[in-house]
Each structure stands twice: as structure tokens, then as C-alpha cells.
Design an enzyme around this catalytic site. Structure first.
Site, PDB file in Angstrom:
ATOM      1  N   GLY A 182       0.727  -1.329  -0.474  1.00 28.76           N
ATOM      2  CA  GLY A 182      -0.214  -0.178  -0.172  1.00 28.76           C
ATOM      3  C   GLY A 182       0.718   1.151  -0.038  1.00 28.76           C
ATOM      4  O   GLY A 182       2.367   1.216  -0.189  1.00 28.76           O
ATOM      5  N   ASP A 199       1.235  -2.471  -8.955  1.00 32.95           N
ATOM      6  CA  ASP A 199       0.847  -1.507  -8.059  1.00 32.95           C
ATOM      7  C   ASP A 199       1.520  -0.460  -9.034  1.00 32.95           C
ATOM      8  O   ASP A 199       0.941   0.847  -8.407  1.00 32.95           O
ATOM      9  CB  ASP A 199       1.296  -2.110  -6.191  1.00 32.95           C
ATOM     10  CG  ASP A 199       2.866  -2.213  -6.573  1.00 32.95           C
ATOM     11  OD1 ASP A 199       3.096  -2.752  -7.559  1.00 32.95           O
ATOM     12  OD2 ASP A 199       3.546  -1.684  -6.556  1.00 32.95           O
ATOM     13  N   ASN A 200       2.141  -0.313  -9.259  1.00 31.82           N
ATOM     14  CA  ASN A 200       2.657   0.905 -10.691  1.00 31.82           C
ATOM     15  C   ASN A 200       2.084   1.039 -11.862  1.00 31.82           C
ATOM     16  O   ASN A 200       2.376   1.965 -12.375  1.00 31.82           O
ATOM     17  CB  ASN A 200       4.710   0.352 -10.807  1.00 31.82           C
ATOM     18  CG  ASN A 200       5.504   0.926  -9.651  1.00 31.82           C
ATOM     19  OD1 ASN A 200       5.277   1.222  -8.274  1.00 31.82           O
ATOM     20  ND2 ASN A 200       6.274  -0.045  -9.574  1.00 31.82           N
ATOM     21  N   ARG A 207       4.537   5.204   1.826  1.00 34.74           N
ATOM     22  CA  ARG A 207       6.153   6.349   1.989  1.00 34.74           C
ATOM     23  C   ARG A 207       5.665   7.778   0.963  1.00 34.74           C
ATOM     24  O   ARG A 207       6.124   8.521   0.910  1.00 34.74           O
ATOM     25  CB  ARG A 207       7.951   6.251   1.456  1.00 34.74           C
ATOM     26  CG  ARG A 207       7.954   5.580  -0.103  1.00 34.74           C
ATOM     27  CD  ARG A 207       9.427   6.301  -0.325  1.00 34.74           C
ATOM     28  NE  ARG A 207       9.952   5.229  -1.499  1.00 34.74           N
ATOM     29  CZ  ARG A 207      10.684   5.195  -2.227  1.00 34.74           C
ATOM     30  NH1 ARG A 207      11.483   6.074  -1.425  1.00 34.74           N
ATOM     31  NH2 ARG A 207      10.751   5.048  -3.488  1.00 34.74           N
ATOM     32  N   ASP A 240      10.957   3.391   6.358  1.00 40.08           N
ATOM     33  CA  ASP A 240      11.399   4.592   7.146  1.00 40.08           C
ATOM     34  C   ASP A 240      10.470   5.401   5.922  1.00 40.08           C
ATOM     35  O   ASP A 240      10.708   6.665   7.008  1.00 40.08           O
ATOM     36  CB  ASP A 240      12.774   5.421   7.328  1.00 40.08           C
ATOM     37  CG  ASP A 240      13.359   5.376   5.871  1.00 40.08           C
ATOM     38  OD1 ASP A 240      12.979   5.427   4.381  1.00 40.08           O
ATOM     39  OD2 ASP A 240      14.348   5.517   5.977  1.00 40.08           O
TER      40      ASP A 240
END
Length: 453
Positions: free
Chosen positions: A91, A255-256, A94, A126
Site C-alpha cells: 500500500g 501496483d505501478n 512512504r 522509514d
């Protein structure tokens, strides 16, 4: 000519889908905000070019909500095939959808982020973006736009003052947050998640949302087939435009792939130096799944996965019939795209395909640089090399679509090969010198003016 400034027209259409499609998130609080790129050309298309410098930073570095749009950022939910392995654990990890608004063409547009902090889908990441990654995305989108590829636009790039550790590049490295302007962030993977959950109600809701808001159509009796037809057409055009541009996306996972057929999310991309079907962009693509010449196959496969997902709300046969139109649509689109770059007016499908095939064979046999070939050939003149004998013969009867009277044609081809990208980054990394970066963007836009209809 209408010179009326575009008004800012905020939207919140995504909220119509309901909270099963997204998660509200809190942006990262960055220690610094240094504006490195501001796309006023794109901003003018959505009524935001008049934002002052402080306002720009507040919205696109601190993520103060845009008036009248979303009151909080939304991390979108989706699944996806990643190198053909299904992953239900992804999902927006970032990034998030920050705002929606209308452009000059009355299209619903998204402002979304990359590197804006962690979300429920970050897993062990991160939530950050390297400055180099942001710089590369700006360069990719500017070049693709100039070369006629339907693409997201890099809207803003702000350096954030953080130091990131990365395994695949020298660390610590500088961090940034990118904002992109795109005609939706609904992916094939968005549909796959609903199919995985066997959620027919939300699948029907999503089909209707996309048709109404992204295709300006009312759903018909078989809305799923109607949508697949539109997506197959758009993605066939996208695949063709990659080939004509000599571009290798590198990560064509489901997903792209945006259901509007607009390219986005640029990571390990490269431009192929020569017409080499086996050329790859990602160092980890060991099998060449997303190699230059396999991109049409990869995008067709992704469209098949959308059809599989739409079986949740449709019978199989209409979807199969539509999928089978992809090769013909792609062939037609790639002929148009390559002849556009050659700068000639198409004649008919049979002759156009023969010409394009001869051009591709000539580039393969000669080893000529792709950028060099299209620069020299614009207007219908191919090299005298024997490899292009068939192309020269096939060009008889074609006319130039525009003269070579732009100043661009008196210089050298504009390219975006990996050594150039690394040199631009080196100037930034070693000396904080952004002059080569901005000079490259100016050169790209100069080329775009010369190519534009």
C-alpha cells in the site's frame, strides 16, 4: 486564444469511495525545508502558480491542507504483483494522497507524495526518499513529458535536512520529499485487493468511481467490461510511448500501473542507449522481465490481472474479448508514436507498420544511438547507412508533420543517459551545485517545444 488564468478548483472525490480504500495519516515533521524544484508550468494548470514561496513550503513541505480539499492526507490501500509474485502486504508505504483538484482540461487530478513519512503500509521502511531519487524522478518526468509519454508530473521537490542510510548507494545520503501531480493514483493493484477480499460491493463502487471521475462516463450494463476496454486502450498507448521514447521503466508491477494509463512512480528507470530489446533498468531484474523490448508484454500481462480482478463483478467472456484487442491497439499506437518522433504524418496502417518495422530493424542493425537517430530523422530523413535501406524506401510518399525551424534542430540531441544523470547528481552531491540540473530541465523543455504539435 483563451488566456484566462486557471482557477484553483479543489475536489474531494476520493472520499466518495469510503474509508475501506485508505487510511488517514500524519506527515513527517522535517527538520528543514529547502525548495529544490518548483514546477510552475504544472502549477498553472491547476491554479497554483501564484502561491508565494512560504505558502508553497507550508503546503508541499509541511503539508498544510489545501483549502477546500482533503482535510488530512490519505495513504491508499492496494495489493500487487511484484515481478509476478503476488503481494497482499503493500500500500502507500512512504507517500499519501494530499489533495485533489481540477486542471485546465477539467480532469480530476491528485497531488500525492513520495518520502513524506511512515504509514500503516510502511512495513520496515522509514517512509523517506533520497534526494537523488527525487532528483531522478524530476528528470524522468520532464523528459517523458517532452517525448510525448503520458506521465505524472513532478510538482515539487524539497530537501528535508535528514540523513538516510541506504544499502544500494553511498550513505548517509540526503533526504527529500517529492510531490507529484497525476491523473489519479488508482492502480490495477487497487482492484486486485478487492478481488483478493472478494469484496464485490466495493469493486462495483470502484468501477463506477473510475468511469465517472477519470473517464467522464456513466457506467453501462457491463461497467467492468466498459472500464477494462478503456484501460486496455490507455495502457497499450502507454506501452507504445515507452518504446518510441526509448524508455525503460524498470518496475512494471501491477501496483505501478495507473488505470488512466499514465506512467508514474519512477525508481531504477533508464533510457536505452541503442535499440536493444534486452536492455534492463533495474540491477535486480536478473531475468529481464521488464527489459526494454518486453515492456509491451509486461503491460499486457498487467491488464490481464485487472481482468482477473474484474471477474468479481463481470462474466469472463466479455473481458477476454477486450483483452484480445491489446496487441492490435498496441501495434497501431506504436506506429503512431514512432512516426511522431520521426516527424512524419501517418499514411495508412499497413504502410506505417512496414515503415516502423524497417526503422526498428535499422536501429538494431546499425547500433545507432536512439536519440541521435530520431534527431537526425525528424522530418523524414533517415541515415544513409545500408541498415536503413528498407526504411528509406518505405519513407517515400510520407510528408513532414512540421518543419525543422525550431532552434533545437540547430544543436545536438537532448538525451538522458545514465552517465549524464550521474554527473548531474555528482554536482549536487559534491558541491551542492544545482546549475546542471536546472540547465538540463531547460534543455528538455526546449526539445519538447520542438517536438510538440
Amino acid at each position: 486564444m483563451d488566456t484566462t488564468p486557471q482557477a484553483y478548483r479543489p475536489e474531494t472525490a476520493i472520499l466518495d469511495l469510503g474509508d475501506a480504500f485508505y487510511d488517514p495519516v500524519t506527515p513527517a515533521n522535517f527538520p528543514e525545508t529547502h525548495l529544490r524544484f518548483r514546477n510552475d508550468r504544472a502549477a498553472a494548470e491547476v491554479g497554483l502558480e501564484t502561491l508565494g514561496g512560504g505558502e508553497w513550503i507550508e503546503h508541499f513541505g509541511r503539508f498544510e491542507p489545501m483549502p477546500g480539499s482533503l482535510v488530512e492526507p490519505l495513504a491508499l490501500r492496494y495489493h500487487g504483483h511484484q515481478f509476478r509474485n503476488y503481494n497482499p502486504e503493500i500500500g502507500d508505504g512512504r507517500g499519501f494522497l494530499f489533495a485533489q483538484l481540477r486542471d485546465t482540461g477539467d480532469r480530476l487530478m491528485d497531488l500525492a507524495t513520495k518520502g513524506s513519512g511512515t504509514t500503516p503500509w510502511s512495513r520496515f521502511g522509514d517512509g523517506r526518499l533520497t534526494l537523488k531519487g527525487g532528483m531522478r524522478e524530476v528528470l524522468a518526468t520532464e523528459m517523458l513529458e517532452a517525448l510525448g509519454v503520458p506521465t505524472s508530473r513532478s510538482f515539487s521537490l524539497i530537501e528535508t535536512g535528514e540523513q538516510l542510510e541506504r544499502n544500494d548507494e553511498p550513505s548517509p545520503t540526503r533526504a527529500a520529499v517529492l510531490v507529484r501531480l497525476s491523473h489519479s493514483h488508482i492502480r490495477i493493484g487497487t482492484f486486485q485487493r478487492l478481488a483478493y477480499d472478494r469484496d464485490a460491493d466495493n469493486m462495483a463502487r470502484l468501477v463506477g468511481y473510475v468511469l465517472r471521475n477519470l473517464y467522464a462516463e456513466e457506467p453501462g450494463d457491463d461497467a467492468a467490461a466498459q472500464l477494462l476496454d478503456r484501460v486496455v486502450g490507455r495502457t497499450a498507448t502507454l506501452a507504445a510511448s515507452y518504446m518510441a521514447a526509448g524508455f525503460v521503466h524498470g518496475v512494471l508491477n501491477t501496483d505501478n500501473i495507473n488505470v488512466t494509463g499514465e506512467s508514474f512512480d519512477y525508481g531504477p528507470w533508464r533510457w536505452a542507449p541503442t535499440w536493444d530489446p534486452a536492455f534492463t533498468a533495474a540491477y535486480f531484474d536478473h531475468a529481464g522481465l521488464y527489459a526494454f523490448g518486453r515492456q509491451p508484454e509486461a503491460i499486457h500481462w498487467n491488464a490481464m490481472q485487472l481482468a482477473v480482478a474484474l471477474r468479481t463483478v463481470s462474466e469472463a467472456q466479455p473481458l477476454i474479448d477486450i483483452l484480445e484487442t491489446f496487441p492490435e491497439r498496441y501495434q497501431r499506437a506504436v506506429s503512431e508514436a514512432i512516426l511522431w518522433r520521426v516527424g512524419v504524418v501517418p499514411l495508412d496502417s499497413t504502410r506505417d507498420r512496414a515503415l516502423v518495422q524497417a526503422i526498428e530493424q535499422g536501429m538494431t542493425q546499425s547500433g545507432i544511438g536512439i536519440d541521435r537517430f530520431f534527431f537526425d530523422a525528424f522530418g523524414g530523413t533517415v541515415p544513409a547507412d545500408d541498415a536503413f535501406a528498407a526504411a528509406r524506401a518505405a519513407l517515400v510518399g510520407y510528408t513532414a508533420r512540421k518543419p525543422r525551424d525550431h532552434a533545437y534542430w540547430s544543436g545536438a540531441p537532448c538525451s538522458m543517459l545514465i552517465d549524464e544523470v550521474e554527473a548531474i547528481w555528482s554536482a549536487i552531491d559534491q558541491r551542492n551545485d544545482w546549475a546542471p540540473f536546472h540547465a538540463k530541465i531547460a534543455a528538455i523543455r526546449h526539445m519538447g517545444e520542438a517536438l510538440a504539435d
